[in-house]
Scaffold this active site. Structure first.
Site, PDB file in Angstrom:
ATOM      1  N   ASP A   1      62.179  29.822  73.265  1.00  0.00           N
ATOM      2  CA  ASP A   1      62.512  28.718  72.378  1.00  0.00           C
ATOM      3  C   ASP A   1      61.385  28.328  71.438  1.00  0.00           C
ATOM      4  OD1 ASP A   1      61.139  27.549  74.739  1.00  0.00           O
ATOM      5  OD2 ASP A   1      61.519  25.655  73.713  1.00  0.00           O
TER       6      ASP A   1
ATOM      7  N   ASP B   1      56.316  28.888  74.369  1.00  0.00           N
ATOM      8  CA  ASP B   1      56.259  29.234  75.780  1.00  0.00           C
ATOM      9  C   ASP B   1      57.134  30.457  76.041  1.00  0.00           C
ATOM     10  OD1 ASP B   1      58.896  28.261  75.737  1.00  0.00           O
ATOM     11  OD2 ASP B   1      58.237  26.255  76.292  1.00  0.00           O
TER      12      ASP B   1
ATOM     13  N   TYR C   1      64.188  19.604  77.908  1.00  0.00           N
ATOM     14  CA  TYR C   1      65.353  19.472  77.032  1.00  0.00           C
ATOM     15  C   TYR C   1      66.416  18.612  77.703  1.00  0.00           C
ATOM     16  CZ  TYR C   1      63.259  22.975  74.009  1.00  0.00           C
ATOM     17  OH  TYR C   1      62.406  23.644  73.161  1.00  0.00           O
TER      18      TYR C   1
ATOM     19  N   GLU D   1      52.967  23.587  67.493  1.00  0.00           N
ATOM     20  CA  GLU D   1      53.911  24.470  68.177  1.00  0.00           C
ATOM     21  C   GLU D   1      55.151  24.679  67.309  1.00  0.00           C
ATOM     22  OE1 GLU D   1      55.837  25.258  72.585  1.00  0.00           O
ATOM     23  OE2 GLU D   1      55.205  23.219  72.072  1.00  0.00           O
TER      24      GLU D   1
END
Length: 538
Positions: free
Chosen positions: A80, A83, A232, A477
């Site tokens: 995603d 990571d 999430y 990120e």
């Protein structure tokens, strides 16, 4: 731009008029180049066996045992963000938004020579989603877990973290996850309708089964897959995803059952009630409202027209809020960027920019404007504001920083991303251990050894400040769902007006070259002993 500056300095009397005209009529950025880079980013996020025509050469095969312990093949899909976990909810949303970008602006993407790559990016995701849905009422929603993953800093090719698979089923439901996955399958089915009809039909079948699953066995997915809660969590619940899925299946099939679902459940599920100022992987209401508005403007409302008008009122509330003409407006930075939150704010910027862009085209096609509390907003005003947000992302901001990696001359060099920050396994095949990656690579005060081309990072704070540091995960990120909505906007801006009617069906042209996805024969790779799994949140 030097040429432009000289032109302005030569004609000072017309400077004011020119500056007013420029935002809508002059393309100061190469949107086609940005589109190509934005699509390329998805190849860096691939998990599984990489195809022979993989363009991001510093990546290699990874996650080759995913799902094996659960007796299911879950190899493939996308990581995603920075990571190595495969989270189902944001992945499915990414596929939905990539597909929507192609459905609306496929002709412009094709004109840039990128339709084949864009379709391949969608198919990489839907191939995985099909695997993750092995039975009508079973859907795998996560591989790996954030806690053990965040304790380690390893390139995907070296992963020693727990790759357990987590699922929802009839006893452990997840209507939001199943609904979003249904939406992704349905939206993608439109993309492949002409190119690969059998695959398109397969996607529709999965979409309908998943919608039935989501609607029949209701519940929040993070109550069933609890390891997702820290990463999430579904704060908005599942009602928006039920409507979102119904809207996409109706758009893909014209099956009146799903149109009636939108009409009959719009009030009870919040489609007509929630006035939103954000749109993203968690909150889909504004997206539903825009889709239903299109159905209404196409004359498909029928007996539900009065309900659909209430959806449209809320869609236009969103537009007015973004433009600063509403009763509750979205905050902006001094440099003009929409600002929702400090952690990965760009996801909301790209999502809002896409909705503004498509709604602008719907309005133009219907020869309508939007009535806001602070005045009327024309279609060109919506598109112009979306363009301002894209231009900010690409470098027109107080820091003169491009927040797309590899675009322009000044962009983030220390991206919070495991794979890009560690030397490629093809350059140095020595194993990078779980904690060794932190000591050797995470802590380096140097540019990433691998360029994460096209990645949209989290972006600046509310005051346009940005620190290009690898440990500054809130700002550096990237994420797949940052890029996905932007593809459509970049395609639209690169293609000009073209005089098209966005209320008519958009027929995708045959791609010049569709990227094939040959699967190499599985190769055995010894796996080092797993490290100790501790909670280490970054």
């Amino acid at each position: 731009m030097e040429k432009l500056r000289r032109c302005i300095s030569i004609t000072p009397l017309f400077m004011h008029a020119l500056l007013v005209w420029l935002p809508l009529a002059f393309a100061g950025h190469d949107y086609g180049q940005a589109l190509s880079k934005g699509i390329l980013f998805f190849e860096a996020q691939r998990s599984g066996y990489l195809p022979r025509n993989q363009r991001v050469q510093w990546r290699a095969n990874s996650g080759l045992q995913d799902g094996k312990a659960s007796g299911v093949d879950l190899v493939g899909g996308y990581y995603d963000a920075g990571d190595n976990v495969k989270f189902g909810l944001p992945m499915a949303f990414t596929i939905t938004m990539m597909s929507w970008s192609i459905v609306e602006y496929g002709k412009q993407i094709a004109a840039n020579g990128e339709l084949g790559h864009a379709m391949a990016a969608v198919k990489w995701g839907t191939d995985y989603l099909i695997k993750a849905h092995p039975e009508p009422y079973v859907l795998y929603g996560e591989v790996g877990d954030g806690n053990s993953d965040h304790y380690c800093w390893q390139r995907p090719e070296d992963m020693t973290t727990d790759r357990r698979a987590y699922k929802i089923d009839a006893k452990n439901p997840g209507s939001d996850l199943a609904g979003e996955t249904a939406a992704a399958m349905a939206a993608a089915s439109i993309v492949f309708r002409r190119y690969n009809p059998s695959y398109s039909n397969e996607l529709i079948n999965h979409a309908k089964q998943l919608f039935d699953f989501a609607d029949k066995y209701r519940g929040k997915y993070d109550s069933s897959i609890t390891v997702a809660q820290k990463y999430y969590r579904s704060f908005s619940g599942y009602a928006d995803e039920l409507l979102w899925a119904a809207a996409w299946i109706y758009r893909a099939t014209n099956d009146v059952y799903y149109l009636n679902y939108l009409g009959n459940n719009g009030d009870s599920l919040g489609g007509t009630g929630w006035a939103m100022t954000e749109f993203g992987w968690d909150v889909k209401y504004a997206g539903v409202q825009v889709l239903v508005s299109k159905f209404l403007m196409q004359g498909k409302g029928g007996r539900h027209s009065s309900v659909f008008q209430r959806y449209q009122q809320k869609a236009e509330y969103f537009m007015c809020s973004c433009l600063g003409k509403g009763t509750r407006n979205v905050q902006r930075s001094p440099g003009g960027l929409l600002f929702r939150q400090r952690w990965n704010n760009m996801q909301f910027v790209t999502g809002a920019s896409f909705l503004l862009t498509v709604y602008s085209d719907y309005l133009s096609s219907a020869q309508r404007s939007v009535k806001c509390a602070a005045g009327t907003a024309s279609p060109s005003e919506l598109l112009g504001f979306a363009k301002s947000q894209v231009d900010y992302i690409l470098g027109d901001n107080p820091r003169a920083t491009s927040y797309m990696v590899g675009y322009g001359s000044n962009y983030p060099k220390q991206v919070h991303h495991r794979a890009s920050s560690i030397v490629s396994i093809k350059v140095d095949p020595r194993f990078v251990s779980c904690r060794g990656g932190y000591n050797t690579w995470f802590s380096r005060k140097a540019s990433d050894p691998n360029l994460l081309t096209g990645a949209i990072v989290g972006g600046p704070d509310a005051y346009d400040n940005f620190a290009d540091q690898r440990d500054n995960y809130e700002q550096t990120e990237p994420a797949t769902y940052n890029n996905a909505p932007l593809l459509g906007v970049l395609a639209r801006l690169s293609g000009g007006s073209g005089g098209f009617n966005q209320l008519l069906p958009v027929a995708l042209p045959p791609p010049k070259s569709v990227t094939k996805q040959p699967t190499p024969a599985p190769q055995h790779k010894p796996t080092p002993a797993p490290g100790i799994f501790l909670l280490y949140l970054l």
